[in-house]
Scaffold this motif. Structure first.
Motif, PDB file in Angstrom:
ATOM      1  N   ILE A   1     -55.876 -49.686   6.935  1.00 30.22           N
ATOM      2  CA  ILE A   1     -55.918 -48.604   6.950  1.00 30.22           C
ATOM      3  C   ILE A   1     -57.261 -47.877   5.875  1.00 30.22           C
ATOM      4  CG2 ILE A   1     -55.395 -45.407   6.471  1.00 30.22           C
ATOM      5  CD1 ILE A   1     -52.702 -46.423   7.630  1.00 30.22           C
ATOM      6  N   GLY A   2     -56.784 -48.673   4.321  1.00 30.81           N
ATOM      7  CA  GLY A   2     -58.171 -48.811   3.826  1.00 30.81           C
ATOM      8  C   GLY A   2     -59.582 -49.275   3.439  1.00 30.81           C
ATOM      9  N   GLY A   3     -59.644 -49.345   5.286  1.00 29.77           N
ATOM     10  CA  GLY A   3     -61.130 -50.555   5.328  1.00 29.77           C
ATOM     11  C   GLY A   3     -61.033 -51.862   4.783  1.00 29.77           C
ATOM     12  N   VAL A   4     -59.888 -52.214   4.256  1.00 30.58           N
ATOM     13  CA  VAL A   4     -59.729 -53.774   4.182  1.00 30.58           C
ATOM     14  C   VAL A   4     -60.216 -54.900   5.387  1.00 30.58           C
ATOM     15  CG1 VAL A   4     -58.145 -56.023   2.337  1.00 30.58           C
ATOM     16  CG2 VAL A   4     -58.525 -52.959   2.160  1.00 30.58           C
TER      17      VAL A   4
ATOM     18  N   GLY B   1     -61.167 -48.309  -4.026  1.00 30.20           N
ATOM     19  CA  GLY B   1     -60.912 -47.227  -3.692  1.00 30.20           C
ATOM     20  C   GLY B   1     -60.317 -46.635  -1.937  1.00 30.20           C
ATOM     21  N   GLY B   2     -60.922 -47.739  -0.881  1.00 31.63           N
ATOM     22  CA  GLY B   2     -60.226 -47.809   0.595  1.00 31.63           C
ATOM     23  C   GLY B   2     -58.661 -47.509   0.006  1.00 31.63           C
ATOM     24  N   ALA B   3     -58.418 -49.407  -0.644  1.00 26.28           N
ATOM     25  CA  ALA B   3     -57.320 -49.263  -0.472  1.00 26.28           C
ATOM     26  C   ALA B   3     -56.522 -48.326  -1.372  1.00 26.28           C
ATOM     27  CB  ALA B   3     -56.820 -50.479  -1.495  1.00 26.28           C
ATOM     28  N   VAL B   4     -57.214 -47.425  -2.388  1.00 22.98           N
ATOM     29  CA  VAL B   4     -56.124 -46.189  -2.776  1.00 22.98           C
ATOM     30  C   VAL B   4     -55.999 -45.391  -1.668  1.00 22.98           C
ATOM     31  CG1 VAL B   4     -56.069 -44.840  -4.329  1.00 22.98           C
ATOM     32  CG2 VAL B   4     -56.777 -47.705  -5.195  1.00 22.98           C
ATOM     33  N   LEU B   5     -56.566 -45.551  -0.913  1.00 24.02           N
ATOM     34  CA  LEU B   5     -56.800 -44.127  -0.185  1.00 24.02           C
ATOM     35  C   LEU B   5     -56.026 -43.850   0.890  1.00 24.02           C
ATOM     36  CD1 LEU B   5     -61.012 -43.330   0.293  1.00 24.02           C
ATOM     37  CD2 LEU B   5     -58.542 -41.335  -1.178  1.00 24.02           C
ATOM     38  N   GLY B   6     -56.323 -45.655   1.654  1.00 27.62           N
ATOM     39  CA  GLY B   6     -55.019 -45.397   2.623  1.00 27.62           C
ATOM     40  C   GLY B   6     -53.691 -45.523   1.946  1.00 27.62           C
ATOM     41  N   ALA B   7     -53.376 -46.648   0.807  1.00 21.31           N
ATOM     42  CA  ALA B   7     -52.157 -46.000  -0.134  1.00 21.31           C
ATOM     43  C   ALA B   7     -51.512 -43.874   0.238  1.00 21.31           C
ATOM     44  CB  ALA B   7     -51.559 -46.715  -0.433  1.00 21.31           C
TER      45      ALA B   7
END
Length: 325
Positions: A253-256, A266-272
């Motif tokens: 979801i965070g774009g990884v 930042g993407g991984a954090v936002l996904g979580a």
């Protein structure tokens, strides 16, 4: 690629803002700062785990054993605390980090030296670690009665007005950002994911880079083993069972990109955080857990579609430049 990542992160920020606004219409108190801080605190363990998984996925691999690593490490440190209550908590945390790193290194060695696909290795160790948790515990569990007050209290305390658990997540975010963007380790991980063949010509050992990534994910899972059992005051074989899917979902979801080489801290954090908001808010506004699963699944599919479209677009741009040359 950096512009693409920024676009995805901004899109996710907007989606989170819309989600909070929609929930606030049904439950106005949800948007209060103290409540949002509580949501972040509740999601802190997932945030930390997603960062570790991100490092692995960036190398075109995946770690399905993180939740089992968490359970096994959590059980060992809980038993250590129960049987040797005089051991200082910093040493307990060091033990958790070490055990987690060793378990991650076990995955990494099999992938690096034997050339076995990561999904096969970690699917096997998922079961091995979970079974080892049962064996270590002797089929029992460790609850609050056997844990020392200090073991439970650390991550529940506050520092500068914020729970210590939240500070663990913040420190992890900063550390991962610095490692992934400012060190040779981070650059090697990205290079291996973008183009393994080119990475070899650049002098990067692809297998070693994957090994390091799995050591990082293992260490992170080990730390979260302590945080989990001390937060929920229970160490059992079933702890975090199936949680690896939430970890992977947060990254996607965070774009990884599952294809490797694309993703950001930042993407991984936002996904979580997106998943954390869903899990915290929907039950409050009396929405069925099945809808929670449906929303999470829809978000994963949307993220995968966006990733695929972005990668195809980037590929077309490269081809056009090559033709023009």
């Amino acid at each position: 690629m950096s512009a693409l990542l920024k676009y995805r992160e901004m899109f996710l920020v907007a989606a989170i803002a819309l989600l909070i606004a929609a929930i606030t219409l049904r439950f106005p108190a949800f948007a209060r700062p103290q409540n949002l801080a509580a949501v972040f605190n509740d999601t802190s363990i997932l945030v930390i785990l997603a960062l570790g998984q991100m490092a692995v996925i960036l190398t075109r691999s995946i770690d399905l054993s993180m939740a089992s690593n968490l359970a096994l490490t959590g059980m060992i440190v809980a038993l250590t605390n129960a049987n040797f209550p005089g051991i200082p908590i910093p040493l307990i945390i060091l033990e958790a980090l070490t055990i987690g790193a060793v378990l991650g290194a076990f995955n990494g060695v099999l992938i690096w030296k034997l050339g076995i696909p990561a999904i096969v290795v970690t699917l096997g160790t998922l079961t091995i670690f979970r079974g080892a948790t049962f064996v270590v515990a002797g089929g029992t569990w460790v609850n609050a009665d056997r844990m020392t007050p200090a073991f439970i209290a650390l991550q529940r305390g506050e520092f500068l007005g914020m729970p210590v658990l939240s500070w663990f997540a913040i420190v992890a975010i900063v550390a991962f950002y610095l490692v992934m963007t400012r060190t040779p380790v981070g650059r090697s991980i990205y290079a291996v994911g973008v183009n393994p063949s080119a990475a070899v010509y650049a002098g990067i050992d692809v297998g070693r880079a994957k090994f390091v990534a799995f050591c990082i994910s293992g260490m992170v899972a080990g730390l979260c083993g302590y945080l989990w059992v001390s937060r929920y005051v229970i160490a059992a074989t079933e702890v975090a069972n199936g949680y690896e899917l939430n970890i992977i979902a947060a990254c996607v979801i965070g774009g990884v990109s599952i294809a490797g080489g694309i993703g950001s801290v930042g993407g991984a954090v936002l996904g979580a955080l997106f998943l954390g908001i869903i899990s915290n808010a929907l039950p409050v506004i009396n929405i069925s857990p099945f809808w929670q699963m449906a929303i999470s699944g829809t978000a994963i599919l949307a993220a995968v579609i966006l990733n695929a479209r972005g990668e195809r677009k980037q590929g077309r741009i490269i081809l056009k430049k090559a033709e023009a040359a």
